[in-house]
Design a protein around this motif. Structure first.
Motif, PDB file in Angstrom:
ATOM      1  N   PHE A 279      40.521  19.415  -8.611  1.00  0.00           N
ATOM      2  CA  PHE A 279      39.218  18.873  -8.987  1.00  0.00           C
ATOM      3  C   PHE A 279      38.623  18.226  -7.746  1.00  0.00           C
ATOM      4  O   PHE A 279      39.299  17.447  -7.063  1.00  0.00           O
ATOM      5  CB  PHE A 279      39.350  17.817 -10.093  1.00  0.00           C
ATOM      6  N   THR A 280      37.378  18.534  -7.439  1.00  0.00           N
ATOM      7  CA  THR A 280      36.691  17.959  -6.289  1.00  0.00           C
ATOM      8  C   THR A 280      35.478  17.177  -6.783  1.00  0.00           C
ATOM      9  O   THR A 280      34.617  17.731  -7.465  1.00  0.00           O
ATOM     10  CB  THR A 280      36.231  19.062  -5.312  1.00  0.00           C
ATOM     11  N   VAL A 281      35.442  15.891  -6.446  1.00  0.00           N
ATOM     12  CA  VAL A 281      34.319  15.019  -6.796  1.00  0.00           C
ATOM     13  C   VAL A 281      33.564  14.736  -5.504  1.00  0.00           C
ATOM     14  O   VAL A 281      34.163  14.330  -4.507  1.00  0.00           O
ATOM     15  CB  VAL A 281      34.806  13.704  -7.432  1.00  0.00           C
ATOM     16  N   THR A 282      32.249  14.961  -5.521  1.00  0.00           N
ATOM     17  CA  THR A 282      31.435  14.792  -4.321  1.00  0.00           C
ATOM     18  C   THR A 282      30.263  13.863  -4.604  1.00  0.00           C
ATOM     19  O   THR A 282      29.599  13.999  -5.631  1.00  0.00           O
ATOM     20  CB  THR A 282      30.887  16.157  -3.854  1.00  0.00           C
ATOM     21  N   PHE A 283      30.045  12.934  -3.691  1.00  0.00           N
ATOM     22  CA  PHE A 283      28.892  12.038  -3.748  1.00  0.00           C
ATOM     23  C   PHE A 283      28.132  12.155  -2.444  1.00  0.00           C
ATOM     24  O   PHE A 283      28.737  12.304  -1.380  1.00  0.00           O
ATOM     25  CB  PHE A 283      29.325  10.573  -3.929  1.00  0.00           C
ATOM     26  N   ALA A 284      26.813  12.066  -2.508  1.00  0.00           N
ATOM     27  CA  ALA A 284      25.996  12.100  -1.300  1.00  0.00           C
ATOM     28  C   ALA A 284      26.211  10.802  -0.523  1.00  0.00           C
ATOM     29  O   ALA A 284      26.304   9.728  -1.112  1.00  0.00           O
ATOM     30  CB  ALA A 284      24.522  12.251  -1.656  1.00  0.00           C
ATOM     31  N   ALA A 285      26.276  10.916   0.781  1.00  0.00           N
ATOM     32  CA  ALA A 285      26.388   9.729   1.628  1.00  0.00           C
ATOM     33  C   ALA A 285      25.039   9.032   1.688  1.00  0.00           C
ATOM     34  O   ALA A 285      23.988   9.681   1.713  1.00  0.00           O
ATOM     35  CB  ALA A 285      26.837  10.124   3.029  1.00  0.00           C
ATOM     36  N   ARG A 286      25.053   7.715   1.684  1.00  0.00           N
ATOM     37  CA  ARG A 286      23.812   6.954   1.777  1.00  0.00           C
ATOM     38  C   ARG A 286      23.914   5.992   2.945  1.00  0.00           C
ATOM     39  O   ARG A 286      24.947   5.398   3.192  1.00  0.00           O
ATOM     40  CB  ARG A 286      23.589   6.159   0.494  1.00  0.00           C
ATOM     41  N   SER A 287      22.819   5.841   3.613  1.00  0.00           N
ATOM     42  CA  SER A 287      22.745   4.885   4.704  1.00  0.00           C
ATOM     43  C   SER A 287      22.621   3.488   4.120  1.00  0.00           C
ATOM     44  O   SER A 287      22.011   3.288   3.065  1.00  0.00           O
ATOM     45  CB  SER A 287      21.515   5.197   5.566  1.00  0.00           C
ATOM     46  N   ILE A 288      23.163   2.505   4.775  1.00  0.00           N
ATOM     47  CA  ILE A 288      23.059   1.121   4.310  1.00  0.00           C
ATOM     48  C   ILE A 288      21.596   0.694   4.219  1.00  0.00           C
ATOM     49  O   ILE A 288      21.232  -0.124   3.385  1.00  0.00           O
ATOM     50  CB  ILE A 288      23.878   0.157   5.202  1.00  0.00           C
ATOM     51  N   SER A 289      20.728   1.309   5.008  1.00  0.00           N
ATOM     52  CA  SER A 289      19.307   0.969   4.950  1.00  0.00           C
ATOM     53  C   SER A 289      18.647   1.508   3.679  1.00  0.00           C
ATOM     54  O   SER A 289      17.567   1.078   3.309  1.00  0.00           O
ATOM     55  CB  SER A 289      18.568   1.476   6.181  1.00  0.00           C
ATOM     56  N   ASP A 290      19.326   2.454   2.990  1.00  0.00           N
ATOM     57  CA  ASP A 290      18.804   2.998   1.740  1.00  0.00           C
ATOM     58  C   ASP A 290      19.124   2.119   0.533  1.00  0.00           C
ATOM     59  O   ASP A 290      18.629   2.347  -0.552  1.00  0.00           O
ATOM     60  CB  ASP A 290      19.391   4.386   1.463  1.00  0.00           C
ATOM     61  N   VAL A 291      19.961   1.131   0.731  1.00  0.00           N
ATOM     62  CA  VAL A 291      20.413   0.298  -0.372  1.00  0.00           C
ATOM     63  C   VAL A 291      19.689  -1.035  -0.333  1.00  0.00           C
ATOM     64  O   VAL A 291      19.592  -1.676   0.705  1.00  0.00           O
ATOM     65  CB  VAL A 291      21.941   0.066  -0.283  1.00  0.00           C
ATOM     66  N   SER A 292      19.164  -1.457  -1.460  1.00  0.00           N
ATOM     67  CA  SER A 292      18.515  -2.774  -1.500  1.00  0.00           C
ATOM     68  C   SER A 292      19.406  -3.744  -2.261  1.00  0.00           C
ATOM     69  O   SER A 292      20.057  -3.382  -3.241  1.00  0.00           O
ATOM     70  CB  SER A 292      17.140  -2.680  -2.168  1.00  0.00           C
ATOM     71  N   TYR A 293      19.445  -4.948  -1.790  1.00  0.00           N
ATOM     72  CA  TYR A 293      20.260  -5.985  -2.400  1.00  0.00           C
ATOM     73  C   TYR A 293      19.356  -7.130  -2.834  1.00  0.00           C
ATOM     74  O   TYR A 293      18.400  -7.469  -2.138  1.00  0.00           O
ATOM     75  CB  TYR A 293      21.293  -6.519  -1.398  1.00  0.00           C
ATOM     76  N   PRO A 294      19.657  -7.761  -3.975  1.00  0.00           N
ATOM     77  CA  PRO A 294      18.851  -8.916  -4.383  1.00  0.00           C
ATOM     78  C   PRO A 294      19.074 -10.074  -3.413  1.00  0.00           C
ATOM     79  O   PRO A 294      20.129 -10.189  -2.783  1.00  0.00           O
ATOM     80  CB  PRO A 294      19.370  -9.244  -5.776  1.00  0.00           C
ATOM     81  N   ALA A 295      18.082 -10.912  -3.300  1.00  0.00           N
ATOM     82  CA  ALA A 295      18.227 -12.091  -2.429  1.00  0.00           C
ATOM     83  C   ALA A 295      19.333 -12.975  -2.992  1.00  0.00           C
ATOM     84  O   ALA A 295      19.474 -13.118  -4.211  1.00  0.00           O
ATOM     85  CB  ALA A 295      16.919 -12.865  -2.379  1.00  0.00           C
ATOM     86  N   PRO A 296      20.139 -13.565  -2.135  1.00  0.00           N
ATOM     87  CA  PRO A 296      21.206 -14.436  -2.631  1.00  0.00           C
ATOM     88  C   PRO A 296      20.617 -15.656  -3.335  1.00  0.00           C
ATOM     89  O   PRO A 296      19.558 -16.157  -2.964  1.00  0.00           O
ATOM     90  CB  PRO A 296      21.976 -14.828  -1.375  1.00  0.00           C
ATOM     91  N   ALA A 297      21.335 -16.108  -4.352  1.00  0.00           N
ATOM     92  CA  ALA A 297      20.891 -17.309  -5.072  1.00  0.00           C
ATOM     93  C   ALA A 297      21.052 -18.516  -4.154  1.00  0.00           C
ATOM     94  O   ALA A 297      21.941 -18.571  -3.310  1.00  0.00           O
ATOM     95  CB  ALA A 297      21.729 -17.491  -6.319  1.00  0.00           C
ATOM     96  N   ASN A 298      20.154 -19.465  -4.301  1.00  0.00           N
ATOM     97  CA  ASN A 298      20.222 -20.691  -3.510  1.00  0.00           C
ATOM     98  C   ASN A 298      21.143 -21.674  -4.242  1.00  0.00           C
ATOM     99  O   ASN A 298      20.786 -22.209  -5.275  1.00  0.00           O
ATOM    100  CB  ASN A 298      18.817 -21.280  -3.352  1.00  0.00           C
ATOM    101  N   PRO A 299      22.330 -21.940  -3.695  1.00  0.00           N
ATOM    102  CA  PRO A 299      23.269 -22.828  -4.379  1.00  0.00           C
ATOM    103  C   PRO A 299      22.761 -24.275  -4.426  1.00  0.00           C
ATOM    104  O   PRO A 299      23.231 -25.066  -5.230  1.00  0.00           O
ATOM    105  CB  PRO A 299      24.550 -22.703  -3.569  1.00  0.00           C
ATOM    106  N   MET A 300      21.790 -24.596  -3.599  1.00  0.00           N
ATOM    107  CA  MET A 300      21.271 -25.957  -3.571  1.00  0.00           C
ATOM    108  C   MET A 300      20.144 -26.147  -4.589  1.00  0.00           C
ATOM    109  O   MET A 300      19.715 -27.263  -4.840  1.00  0.00           O
ATOM    110  CB  MET A 300      20.764 -26.302  -2.162  1.00  0.00           C
ATOM    111  N   GLN A 301      19.675 -25.043  -5.162  1.00  0.00           N
ATOM    112  CA  GLN A 301      18.583 -25.135  -6.114  1.00  0.00           C
ATOM    113  C   GLN A 301      19.078 -25.800  -7.396  1.00  0.00           C
ATOM    114  O   GLN A 301      20.156 -25.510  -7.897  1.00  0.00           O
ATOM    115  CB  GLN A 301      18.054 -23.735  -6.424  1.00  0.00           C
ATOM    116  N   GLU A 302      18.274 -26.687  -7.914  1.00  0.00           N
ATOM    117  CA  GLU A 302      18.651 -27.429  -9.110  1.00  0.00           C
ATOM    118  C   GLU A 302      18.593 -26.507 -10.322  1.00  0.00           C
ATOM    119  O   GLU A 302      17.654 -25.770 -10.504  1.00  0.00           O
ATOM    120  CB  GLU A 302      17.666 -28.597  -9.297  1.00  0.00           C
ATOM    121  N   ARG A 303      19.645 -26.575 -11.136  1.00  0.00           N
ATOM    122  CA  ARG A 303      19.667 -25.770 -12.352  1.00  0.00           C
ATOM    123  C   ARG A 303      19.025 -26.559 -13.486  1.00  0.00           C
ATOM    124  O   ARG A 303      19.172 -27.757 -13.602  1.00  0.00           O
ATOM    125  CB  ARG A 303      21.098 -25.417 -12.731  1.00  0.00           C
ATOM    126  N   ARG A 304      18.309 -25.858 -14.322  1.00  0.00           N
ATOM    127  CA  ARG A 304      17.661 -26.507 -15.457  1.00  0.00           C
ATOM    128  C   ARG A 304      18.297 -26.128 -16.739  1.00  0.00           C
ATOM    129  O   ARG A 304      18.831 -25.165 -16.981  1.00  0.00           O
ATOM    130  CB  ARG A 304      16.193 -26.113 -15.474  1.00  0.00           C
TER     131      ARG A 304
END
Length: 89
Positions: free
Chosen positions: A64-89
């Motif tokens: 069995f052969t499983v194939t995935f297309a290679a992606r450049s890291i520039s093709d991937v978007s990441y959410p902005a990191p949460a601000n740990p100093m931000q006050e939670r409500r």
């Protein structure tokens, strides 16, 4: 992934990724298989943009052969990191 098991006859190859398909009912009863494994593999791989191919020779084994297309890291978007100093409500 490859094995050296009993292999799969050519007439079964078009069906092995179908839900609940079993090459051998007797073997399924003996080992408790449901016929869902390869269906789950194929649907999961395709949902991730990949493909699954199979080559088998009865009496020799299966590959069995499983194939995935290679992606450049520039093709991937990441959410902005949460601000740990931000006050939670």
């Amino acid at each position: 992934m490859a094995d050296t098991g009993e292999g799969i006859e050519a007439r079964h190859i078009p069906h092995i990724f179908e839900r609940f398909y079993k090459v051998s009912q007797e073997r399924g009863e003996r080992d408790g298989s449901s016929g869902l494994g390869l269906y789950i593999v194929k649907t999961t791989v395709e949902a991730m943009g990949g493909t699954v191919e199979v080559e088998s020779t009865p009496g020799k084994g299966t590959v069995f052969t499983v194939t995935f297309a290679a992606r450049s890291i520039s093709d991937v978007s990441y959410p902005a990191p949460a601000n740990p100093m931000q006050e939670r409500r």
